[in-house]
Design a protein around this motif. Structure first.
Motif, mmCIF file in Angstrom:
data_model
loop_
_atom_site.group_PDB
_atom_site.id
_atom_site.type_symbol
_atom_site.label_atom_id
_atom_site.label_comp_id
_atom_site.label_asym_id
_atom_site.label_seq_id
_atom_site.Cartn_x
_atom_site.Cartn_y
_atom_site.Cartn_z
ATOM 1 N N PRO A 1 0.812 -1.225 0.000
ATOM 2 C CA PRO A 1 0.000 0.000 0.000
ATOM 3 C C PRO A 1 0.844 1.274 0.000
ATOM 4 N N ALA A 2 1.971 1.271 0.718
ATOM 5 C CA ALA A 2 2.852 2.437 0.723
ATOM 6 C C ALA A 2 3.467 2.661 -0.647
ATOM 7 N N LEU A 3 3.872 1.582 -1.308
ATOM 8 C CA LEU A 3 4.428 1.701 -2.662
ATOM 9 C C LEU A 3 3.393 2.256 -3.636
ATOM 10 N N ILE A 4 2.148 1.810 -3.506
ATOM 11 C CA ILE A 4 1.079 2.310 -4.376
ATOM 12 C C ILE A 4 0.868 3.800 -4.165
ATOM 13 N N THR A 5 0.843 4.225 -2.909
ATOM 14 C CA THR A 5 0.650 5.652 -2.613
ATOM 15 C C THR A 5 1.812 6.482 -3.137
ATOM 16 N N LEU A 6 3.041 5.999 -2.945
ATOM 17 C CA LEU A 6 4.210 6.720 -3.439
ATOM 18 C C LEU A 6 4.188 6.823 -4.959
ATOM 19 N N SER A 7 3.792 5.758 -5.626
ATOM 20 C CA SER A 7 3.703 5.778 -7.085
ATOM 21 C C SER A 7 2.720 6.853 -7.544
ATOM 22 N N ASN A 8 1.554 6.899 -6.906
ATOM 23 C CA ASN A 8 0.545 7.891 -7.284
ATOM 24 C C ASN A 8 1.021 9.315 -7.019
ATOM 25 N N MET A 9 1.658 9.518 -5.867
ATOM 26 C CA MET A 9 2.115 10.862 -5.505
ATOM 27 C C MET A 9 3.179 11.352 -6.476
ATOM 28 N N HIS A 10 4.159 10.502 -6.774
ATOM 29 C CA HIS A 10 5.248 10.942 -7.642
ATOM 30 C C HIS A 10 4.800 11.079 -9.091
ATOM 31 N N HIS A 11 3.812 10.307 -9.496
ATOM 32 C CA HIS A 11 3.329 10.441 -10.867
ATOM 33 C C HIS A 11 2.692 11.804 -11.099
ATOM 34 N N SER A 12 2.171 12.407 -10.027
ATOM 35 C CA SER A 12 1.587 13.747 -10.156
ATOM 36 C C SER A 12 2.646 14.816 -10.398
ATOM 37 N N GLN A 13 3.913 14.480 -10.147
ATOM 38 C CA GLN A 13 5.059 15.386 -10.328
ATOM 39 C C GLN A 13 4.982 16.615 -9.415
ATOM 40 N N ASN A 14 4.329 16.456 -8.277
ATOM 41 C CA ASN A 14 4.223 17.542 -7.301
ATOM 42 C C ASN A 14 5.117 17.325 -6.086
ATOM 43 N N TYR A 15 5.989 16.305 -6.141
ATOM 44 C CA TYR A 15 6.764 15.944 -4.958
ATOM 45 C C TYR A 15 8.247 15.796 -5.283
ATOM 46 N N GLY A 16 8.809 16.782 -5.938
ATOM 47 C CA GLY A 16 10.230 16.769 -6.221
ATOM 48 C C GLY A 16 10.550 16.327 -7.636
ATOM 49 N N GLU A 17 11.849 16.244 -7.900
ATOM 50 C CA GLU A 17 12.327 15.929 -9.238
ATOM 51 C C GLU A 17 12.173 14.442 -9.563
ATOM 52 N N HIS A 18 12.219 14.148 -10.854
ATOM 53 C CA HIS A 18 12.189 12.771 -11.359
ATOM 54 C C HIS A 18 10.909 12.035 -10.964
ATOM 55 N N GLY A 19 9.801 12.767 -10.849
ATOM 56 C CA GLY A 19 8.567 12.166 -10.372
ATOM 57 C C GLY A 19 8.100 10.982 -11.200
ATOM 58 N N ARG A 20 8.087 11.134 -12.532
ATOM 59 C CA ARG A 20 7.580 10.062 -13.376
ATOM 60 C C ARG A 20 8.501 8.838 -13.328
ATOM 61 N N ALA A 21 9.801 9.070 -13.290
ATOM 62 C CA ALA A 21 10.743 7.951 -13.228
ATOM 63 C C ALA A 21 10.623 7.216 -11.892
ATOM 64 N N LYS A 22 10.447 7.960 -10.800
ATOM 65 C CA LYS A 22 10.269 7.322 -9.495
ATOM 66 C C LYS A 22 8.973 6.520 -9.464
ATOM 67 N N SER A 23 7.909 7.104 -10.028
ATOM 68 C CA SER A 23 6.638 6.388 -10.093
ATOM 69 C C SER A 23 6.806 5.076 -10.854
ATOM 70 N N TYR A 24 7.532 5.125 -11.956
ATOM 71 C CA TYR A 24 7.792 3.929 -12.759
ATOM 72 C C TYR A 24 8.558 2.890 -11.927
ATOM 73 N N ALA A 25 9.535 3.351 -11.145
ATOM 74 C CA ALA A 25 10.317 2.440 -10.299
ATOM 75 C C ALA A 25 9.432 1.771 -9.256
ATOM 76 N N PHE A 26 8.530 2.532 -8.644
ATOM 77 C CA PHE A 26 7.635 1.952 -7.644
ATOM 78 C C PHE A 26 6.671 0.954 -8.291
ATOM 79 N N ASN A 27 6.240 1.249 -9.523
ATOM 80 C CA ASN A 27 5.373 0.297 -10.228
ATOM 81 C C ASN A 27 6.099 -1.031 -10.467
ATOM 82 N N LEU A 28 7.382 -0.958 -10.798
ATOM 83 C CA LEU A 28 8.168 -2.180 -10.988
ATOM 84 C C LEU A 28 8.249 -2.979 -9.686
ATOM 85 N N LEU A 29 8.401 -2.266 -8.570
ATOM 86 C CA LEU A 29 8.467 -2.947 -7.276
ATOM 87 C C LEU A 29 7.140 -3.616 -6.934
#
Length: 304
Positions: free
Chosen positions: A223-251
């Motif tokens: 559940p934490a990984l899912i929330t982090l993926s959603n937050m970073h995909h919005s690109q409102n939480y620092g740099e490299h948001g989409r890439a981080k979201s992609y990494a969490f999706n892989l996890l």
């Protein structure tokens, strides 16, 4: 014949040199991603550089190597007032599970009717909207469970939840992510701050949420990984948001054993590939592998 043997020997020597040169080229250190894992002081989640493991088709699924942690059933079977003192005493003595159970039950009561007049008003509203019998039953049962707990006590849920979350209790860390910044500011009594002070307080809370979610995710919380993926995909939480979201999706794909989750995040991964450059995809894979190594080292898994 001697000339032929000599030429064969020369070819063998040259072939050996080429082979050695080829092997040496594979020993160069890998480039480390510039997407760095957060270092959330004071949680001290520094991450060592983890080299990419060799693929092994016979290796067990990462989820099979970890202990699945069953979450606490926090809902009490008796009215909260009958167990409030006991839970508070245990929580105040540092029992994180007690603090979490108390926080969850107080939060459950936060939206319950406070008195009989409030109860009657809510029931009348339910009748007016022609809610079914189940909704009316829930209103009554919640009122009975929470009777005797005043609003100030109900609002104390946040303090107990935050205490358990900061101490590393994963379910509490997950629950902290469900509190909106607006709810936090209201609970903190900071809604009337000047604009700059309000923004600073709100942003500090959001940063804390991210740190707690990162801690939970590195202890195997899907559940934490899912929330982090959603937050970073919005690109409102620092740099490299989409890439981080992609990494969490892989996890999530690596750890989830639910067919629906597997299907959903396989689709997300495929869709996100068109949004990222090859370099970003490579960085995301590196980050995902680093976090997976930490999750496996911690050895726990919290399923949805």
């Amino acid at each position: 014949m001697q000339k032929l043997l000599a030429m064969s020997l020369v070819l063998l020597i040259c072939g050996g040199l080429v082979f050695i040169g080829t092997n040496n080229s594979n020993t160069q250190p890998q480039q480390i991603s510039d997407i760095q894992e957060p270092n959330p002081t004071p949680l001290a989640l520094e991450l060592e550089v983890v080299t990419k493991p060799n693929s092994n088709p016979s290796a067990p699924d990462p989820a099979e190597q970890m202990v699945v942690i069953e979450r606490t059933d926090w809902k009490l079977d008796q009215p909260l007032r009958t167990q409030l003192t006991r839970l508070k005493n245990r929580a105040d003595q540092g029992e994180l599970q007690a603090a979490y159970v108390l926080a969850m039950n107080l939060r459950f009561c936060a939206s319950a009717a406070l008195n009989e007049a409030d109860l009657e008003a809510r029931l009348q509203q339910a009748y007016d909207y022609k809610d079914d019998g189940l909704a009316i039953t829930n209103i009554k049962e919640r009122y009975e469970f929470c009777a005797g707990i005043n609003q100030q006590q109900r609002n104390e849920f946040y303090a107990y939840l935050e205490t358990a979350a900061k101490a590393g209790y994963v379910p509490a860390q997950e629950e902290m992510a469900t509190i909106t910044p607006e709810q936090f500011m209201k609970l903190a009594g900071e809604t009337e701050l000047e604009r700059e002070a309000y923004i600073q307080k709100r942003d500090d809370f959001i940063r804390q949420q991210l740190l707690l979610l990162e801690s939970a995710s590195q202890h195997g919380s899907i559940p934490a990984l899912i929330t982090l993926s959603n937050m970073h995909h919005s690109q409102n939480y620092g740099e490299h948001g989409r890439a981080k979201s992609y990494a969490f999706n892989l996890l999530i794909l690596e750890l989830a054993d639910d067919n629906e989750l597997q299907s959903r995040y396989s689709w997300f991964v495929q869709r996100r590939q068109s949004e990222l450059t090859p370099e970003q995809i490579e960085q995301a894979h590196t980050l995902s592998e680093q976090w997976l190594a930490r999750i496996k080292a911690n050895g726990t898994l919290y399923l949805p």
